[in-house]
Design a protein around this motif. Structure first.
Motif, mmCIF file in Angstrom:
data_model
loop_
_atom_site.group_PDB
_atom_site.id
_atom_site.type_symbol
_atom_site.label_atom_id
_atom_site.label_comp_id
_atom_site.label_asym_id
_atom_site.label_seq_id
_atom_site.Cartn_x
_atom_site.Cartn_y
_atom_site.Cartn_z
ATOM 1 N N SER A 6 58.953 23.298 53.464
ATOM 2 C CA SER A 6 59.005 24.725 53.146
ATOM 3 C C SER A 6 58.626 24.986 51.702
ATOM 4 N N VAL A 7 59.093 24.124 50.810
ATOM 5 C CA VAL A 7 58.752 24.284 49.398
ATOM 6 C C VAL A 7 57.264 24.064 49.200
ATOM 7 N N TYR A 8 56.703 23.030 49.853
ATOM 8 C CA TYR A 8 55.268 22.774 49.713
ATOM 9 C C TYR A 8 54.450 23.920 50.306
ATOM 10 N N LEU A 9 54.960 24.534 51.364
ATOM 11 C CA LEU A 9 54.295 25.684 51.948
ATOM 12 C C LEU A 9 54.223 26.817 50.930
ATOM 13 N N SER A 10 55.281 26.995 50.164
ATOM 14 C CA SER A 10 55.268 28.005 49.107
ATOM 15 C C SER A 10 54.224 27.668 48.054
ATOM 16 N N LEU A 11 54.064 26.379 47.775
ATOM 17 C CA LEU A 11 53.039 25.960 46.814
ATOM 18 C C LEU A 11 51.652 26.353 47.299
ATOM 19 N N CYS A 12 51.403 26.214 48.594
ATOM 20 C CA CYS A 12 50.100 26.554 49.153
ATOM 21 C C CYS A 12 49.843 28.056 49.062
ATOM 22 N N LEU A 13 50.901 28.853 49.210
ATOM 23 C CA LEU A 13 50.736 30.290 49.283
ATOM 24 C C LEU A 13 50.651 30.941 47.914
ATOM 25 N N TRP A 111 49.017 44.648 51.117
ATOM 26 C CA TRP A 111 48.031 44.720 50.026
ATOM 27 C C TRP A 111 46.670 44.199 50.472
ATOM 28 N N TYR A 112 46.444 44.129 51.788
ATOM 29 C CA TYR A 112 45.156 43.711 52.350
ATOM 30 C C TYR A 112 44.768 42.304 51.897
ATOM 31 N N LEU A 113 45.757 41.426 51.751
ATOM 32 C CA LEU A 113 45.503 40.039 51.385
ATOM 33 C C LEU A 113 45.589 39.149 52.616
ATOM 34 N N LYS A 114 44.845 38.040 52.591
ATOM 35 C CA LYS A 114 44.887 37.056 53.668
ATOM 36 C C LYS A 114 45.268 35.710 53.069
ATOM 37 N N LEU A 115 46.506 35.299 53.307
ATOM 38 C CA LEU A 115 46.981 34.032 52.775
ATOM 39 C C LEU A 115 46.550 32.890 53.690
ATOM 40 N N GLN A 116 46.384 31.699 53.104
ATOM 41 C CA GLN A 116 45.985 30.527 53.872
ATOM 42 C C GLN A 116 46.890 29.348 53.522
ATOM 43 N N THR A 117 47.118 28.488 54.511
ATOM 44 C CA THR A 117 47.900 27.270 54.288
ATOM 45 C C THR A 117 47.075 26.069 54.753
ATOM 46 N N ASP A 118 47.300 24.933 54.108
ATOM 47 C CA ASP A 118 46.603 23.695 54.461
ATOM 48 C C ASP A 118 47.594 22.789 55.194
ATOM 49 N N VAL A 119 47.597 22.882 56.534
ATOM 50 C CA VAL A 119 48.560 22.120 57.332
ATOM 51 C C VAL A 119 48.332 20.613 57.184
ATOM 52 N N SER A 120 47.088 20.225 56.920
ATOM 53 C CA SER A 120 46.794 18.790 56.798
ATOM 54 C C SER A 120 47.479 18.158 55.596
ATOM 55 N N GLU A 121 47.910 18.981 54.645
ATOM 56 C CA GLU A 121 48.559 18.452 53.440
ATOM 57 C C GLU A 121 50.083 18.464 53.528
#
Length: 309
Positions: A6-13, A111-121
Motif C-alpha cells: 500500500s505504501v509503495y502504491l502511494s509512491l507510484c501515485l 481535476w480531470y487527472l488520470k493516475l497510473q500504477t506499475d503493478v509489475s513493480e
C-alpha cells in the motif's frame, strides 16, 4: 507485506521528490497515517492467531500424553481456525486497499487527472525494503513525534469550487477562441481588399506609363516605390494571417492542456491578451500604410490631370 504494498502504491501515485519516500510532506503524512492503521490491523490479526493457539492449550492440552491421532486432530483443528482467521484478514486488507485507491482516484477525476500504477513493480524487493526501513524509522524511533496531520481520519473532501472554476475557465477560453476566429476572418477580408487594391494600383500605374512619354523615368521610379510598398503591405498581412493561425492553434491546444494543468491557465490567458494587443497594433500600422497609398493615388490623379492639360 500488504502494508508495504500500500505504501509503495502511494509512491507510484504521487512522484514528488521530497522527504524520505519521495513524497511531499502532506502525502508522506498520509502514508504514515495509513501505515499506522495497517500496523494496528496487523497487531489485531496477530493477537487473534495467538489466541487460537492459547485456546488450544487451554481446551485440549489437559493430559500428559496424547496419541498420534489426537495430535493430528488438534493440529488439523488449529490449522482450520488459523486459516480462516488469516484468510479473513487478507480479504479485508484487499478491500481496504481498494477503498484507498477509490479515494485517490475519485479526487484525481475531479481535476480531470488520470493516475497510473506499475503493478509489475509491486514485488520489487529493493523498494519493499525501503518501505520497511521507513516504517522502522517512523515507528520505532524514540525521537519521533506524531504530526498533527496524522490525526486526520480520512482524505479531505473536495468541494465543487475547483470544477466550477475549471468549467468557467474552459468556457472563457472557448469564447476567446471564437473572438479570434472572427478576428481572423476580418483580417482575411482586409488582406483580400488590400490585394484588390494592389491590382488596381498596378493597372493604374501601367496606364500612367503609357500616357507619360517623356516622364517615363519618373513614372518607373514611382511604380517601383509603389510596388515595394505593396509588397511590404502584402508581407505584413501574410505575417498577420500566419500569427493569427498559429495563435488559434495555440488556444485550441490550450483548451486540452487546461484539463490537465489548471495552474497554467492564467499565464496562458495573459499570453493570449498580449498576442491580441500585438495584432491590434499591427492593424493600426495597416491603416497608416493605406493612408499612404491613398495619398499616392491622389498624386497619380493629379499627374493625369496635368498630362491631359
Amino acid at each position: 507485506l500488504f502494508t508495504y504494498f500500500s505504501v509503495y502504491l502511494s509512491l507510484c501515485l504521487y512522484p514528488y521528490l521530497q522527504a524520505e519516500l519521495g513524497l511531499n510532506e502532506h502525502h508522506q503524512n498520509e502514508v504514515i497515517n495509513y501505515m499506522r492503521f495497517a500496523r494496528f490491523k496487523r497487531g489485531l490479526c496477530l493477537k487473534t492467531v495467538d489466541s487460537c493457539f492459547q485456546d488450544l492449550k487451554d481446551s485440549r492440552l489437559v493430559e500428559e500424553t496424547f496419541t498420534v491421532d489426537e495430535v493430528v486432530d488438534m493440529l488439523d483443528g488449529l490449522r482450520t481456525v488459523v486459516h480462516s482467521e488469516v484468510e479473513s484478514e487478507l480479504i479485508n486488507t484487499t478491500y481496504t486497499n481498494v477503498l484507498l485507491l477509490w479515494q485517490l482516484f475519485s479526487q484525481a477525476e475531479k481535476w480531470y487527472l488520470k493516475l497510473q500504477t506499475d503493478v509489475s513493480e509491486l514485488e520489487n524487493r529493493e523498494l519493499l525494503e525501503q518501505v520497511a526501513e521507513f516504517e522502522k524509522s517512523e515507528f520505532t524511533s524514540s525521537n519521533k513525534k506524531p504530526s498533527a496531520d496524522l490525526i486526520k481520519p480520512k482524505l479531505a473532501p473536495l468541494n465543487e469550487g475547483g470544477s466550477e472554476l475549471l468549467n468557467k475557465t474552459v468556457a472563457c477560453l472557448q469564447e476567446e477562441n471564437e473572438k479570434l476566429k472572427t478576428r481572423l476572418k476580418t483580417i482575411e477580408t482586409q488582406a483580400t481588399a488590400a490585394l484588390d487594391e494592389k491590382s488596381k494600383l498596378e493597372k493604374s500605374l501601367k496606364d500612367l506609363q503609357m500616357i507619360q512619354g517623356d516622364q517615363k523615368i519618373n513614372a518607373n521610379q514611382d511604380i517601383t516605390e509603389l510596388e515595394n510598398k505593396v509588397a511590404a503591405l502584402k508581407c505584413h498581412f501574410e505575417k498577420t494571417l500566419n500569427d493569427s493561425t498559429a495563435n488559434q492553434k495555440f488556444l485550441e491546444e490550450n483548451l486540452v492542456t487546461t484539463k490537465h494543468d489548471l495552474l497554467k491557465v492564467q499565464d496562458q490567458l495573459s499570453t493570449a491578451e498580449k498576442e491580441l494587443e500585438k495584432k491590434f497594433q499591427q492593424t493600426a500600422a495597416y491603416r497608416n500604410m493605406k493612408e499612404i497609398l491613398t495619398k499616392k493615388n491622389e498624386q497619380i490623379k493629379d499627374l493625369r490631370k496635368k498630362l491631359s492639360k
